[in-house]
Scaffold this active site. Structure first.
Site, short mmCIF file in Angstrom:
data_model
loop_
_atom_site.label_atom_id
_atom_site.label_comp_id
_atom_site.label_asym_id
_atom_site.label_seq_id
_atom_site.Cartn_x
_atom_site.Cartn_y
_atom_site.Cartn_z
N LYS A 190 108.71 84.62 9.24
CA LYS A 190 108.28 85.74 10.09
C LYS A 190 109.49 86.52 10.59
CE LYS A 190 105.75 82.87 12.47
NZ LYS A 190 104.78 81.83 12.58
N ASP A 200 102.30 82.68 5.63
CA ASP A 200 102.44 81.83 6.81
C ASP A 200 101.17 81.87 7.65
OD1 ASP A 200 103.82 80.28 8.94
OD2 ASP A 200 103.43 82.12 10.04
N HIS A 206 113.74 83.78 19.36
CA HIS A 206 112.51 83.02 19.11
C HIS A 206 112.63 81.65 19.75
CE1 HIS A 206 108.82 81.90 17.05
NE2 HIS A 206 109.37 80.69 16.96
N SER A 240 107.94 78.45 8.29
CA SER A 240 106.96 79.24 9.05
C SER A 240 107.67 80.19 10.02
CB SER A 240 106.03 78.28 9.81
OG SER A 240 105.26 78.95 10.75
N ARG A 288 97.42 74.29 8.39
CA ARG A 288 98.20 73.17 8.95
C ARG A 288 97.62 72.72 10.28
NH1 ARG A 288 103.63 75.67 9.75
NH2 ARG A 288 104.20 73.69 10.65
N1 URA Z 1 105.77 78.15 15.42
C1 URA Z 1 105.53 78.72 14.23
O1 URA Z 1 105.46 79.92 14.10
N2 URA Z 1 105.36 77.91 13.16
C2 URA Z 1 105.44 76.58 13.25
O2 URA Z 1 105.30 75.90 12.25
C3 URA Z 1 105.70 76.00 14.51
C4 URA Z 1 105.86 76.83 15.58
#
Ligand code: URA
Length: 473
Positions: free
Chosen positions: A204, A178, A99, A200, A185
């Site tokens: 995931k 999220d 990621h 966040s 957000r």
């Molecule tokens: N990517 C995400 O999935 N969440 C965040 O808060 C920032 C970047």
């Protein structure tokens, strides 16, 4: 009885919340019982007051448990072989993901998923769309005709198990808290807040339930985290959360003070990845050590930065999976899969399995292209001292290659290529980069943005950004 306003007040006044209080908020918000204005107020209080590690961990857990956790089939792997030919330390298939916190021209995922899958590791990837100035993997993939990034979870599992890799967007089942909180957000100026970012991203990834996770945490003018210190802090927090969940996890902190690679824009980036996987890119790059040494202050040649970051991240995935003993062996294996055509073959298989036109792998003319190209002239002579890299991302959006509002349609063909990099000499009138565009008005605006983003110095620039700063584990 817990009152939402009392919990908000507690955080507002700088106190740590309990696991029960955090769970109450996240569960209530996800189910719709707790209104958005109270969730927004708490998010803003967290931005001002922060969270300690336990609170961050509890927030992550509550968000993971707001949805499903993917259950992978764990029957013995037949394809998992070490570089010496023996079965790896995991007799069962190893699931790994990478990621990135996002950047400009950051397209490593498109190579890493098929490349690492070609080495026998399963790579399920749940990716995002463009966010602010940063490009999104899903938008890039959608520039391939027919490519479906909205597979249901079951199909995502099937494709990953059968092909070895699959790339989709966040589904309704994965961390729904999220999904809801992120949208909130985005419009309440609470995106760039460390505990909220950690929860966040990690919620995931933990719901994806991979065995290993490699994080590419970027820093610089094109990244969320503008300083090395802030990005290192983010990396450490995410690694720690992952470890507490019993995952193999590490982070590479990498540079995002200039675009990565030679192309920026959706279809252009897909093209660059296919060129690299088809061997037109140079796969023989010397490994970069993670320690800081004087010799590393000079970046590798500009044409290799994308490949260098890609190989470094992929090598960490192979090490975690136990298919290579060390970085050198991992890189050798990866380079063979690249030059032998197996990475591109795997990319084609994945495109086909997800409904896309796999013939793009052999015929790049099947990708969307813009009607016009023209060079953007440098306004003065000198060396490139710095680049406001986020402005390059915004210039892509100005051309139509990203969204100004969520409902915008993306123009896949537009973007830039051959950017001058930090330390490069340039003469007045020479190209800073080549622009691909469809509309004269937006091209004029994008050209001004790019010219303003480049800072050219009359004094020689001898220090280039260090591409891979450090490994955090
Ligand atoms: N990517 C995400 O999935 N969440 C965040 O808060 C920032 C970047």
């Amino acid at each position: 009885m817990l009152l939402p306003a009392q919990i908000i007040q507690k955080k507002r006044d700088g106190h740590a919340l309990t696991e029960e209080e955090i769970r109450f908020f996240i569960d209530g918000f996800t189910s719709g019982e707790l209104p958005e204005y109270q969730m927004s107020a708490l998010a803003m209080a967290v931005c001002f007051r922060g969270m300690n590690f336990d609170e961050t961990m509890w927030l992550t857990r509550a968000m993971v448990e707001s949805g499903e956790v993917v259950q992978w089939r764990k029957s013995p792997a037949t394809s998992l072989k070490t570089d010496s030919g023996a079965l790896g330390q995991h007799a069962l298939p190893f699931y790994a993901d990478k990621h990135s916190t996002g950047g400009i021209g950051d397209k490593t995922s498109l190579i890493i998923a098929p490349l690492v899958a070609a080495c026998g590791v399963k790579v399920p990837m749940i990716s995002g769309r463009g966010l602010g100035p940063t490009g999104g993997t899903l938008d890039k993939l959608e520039s391939i005709a027919g490519f479906n990034v909205n597979l249901p979870l079951k199909e995502f599992q099937c494709v990953t198990e059968k092909i070895g890799c699959c790339m989709i967007g966040q589904t309704a089942e994965i961390a729904p808290a999220d999904k809801k909180l992120y949208a909130l957000r985005d419009v309440t100026a609470t995106v760039s807040c460390l505990p909220l970012i950690v929860a966040s991203i990690m919620s995931k990834k933990l719901a994806e339930n991979v065995d290993g996770l490699v994080l590419d945490v970027k820093w610089g003018s094109g990244a969320f985290m503008r300083t090395r210190e802030a990005s290192a802090e983010l990396a450490r927090a995410m690694v720690e959360v992952g470890k507490r969940y019993g995952k193999k996890v590490c982070a590479l902190q990498t540079d995002m003070n200039q675009p990565l690679g030679q192309k920026i824009g959706n279809a252009l980036e897909v093209r660059e990845c296919i060129e690299i996987m088809s061997g037109t890119g140079n796969a023989n790059v010397a490994p970069v050590k993670h320690e800081t040494t004087a010799s590393q202050r000079l970046a590798p040649p500009k044409s290799n930065d994308l490949l260098e970051v890609t190989l470094a991240l992929s090598a960490e995935m192979l090490l975690m999976a136990g298919v290579a003993k060390n970085v050198a062996a991992a890189r050798e294996m990866l380079q063979k899969k690249m030059t032998g055509g197996q990475a591109l073959e795997k990319f084609g298989e994945m495109i086909e399995a997800q409904g896309g036109d796999r013939s793009v792998c052999e015929d790049l003319s099947r990708l969307p292209v813009a009607k016009h190209t023209r060079p953007i002239p440098a306004p003065k002579t000198g060396d490139v001292r710095s680049i406001e890299c986020d402005q390059i991302g915004y210039a892509v959006i100005a051309l139509g290659g990203g969204r100004k509002v969520a409902s915008d349609k993306v123009d896949f063909g537009v973007g830039f290529e051959q950017p001058k990099k930090i330390g490069d000499p340039v003469k007045s009138g020479e190209p800073l980069m080549i622009m691909h565009y469809n509309d004269d008005g937006s091209a004029a605006e994008a050209e001004r943005m790019v010219q303003r983003a480049y800072h050219i110095s009359e004094e020689a620039v001898t220090d280039r950004p260090q591409l891979i700063v450090q490994k955090i584990e």
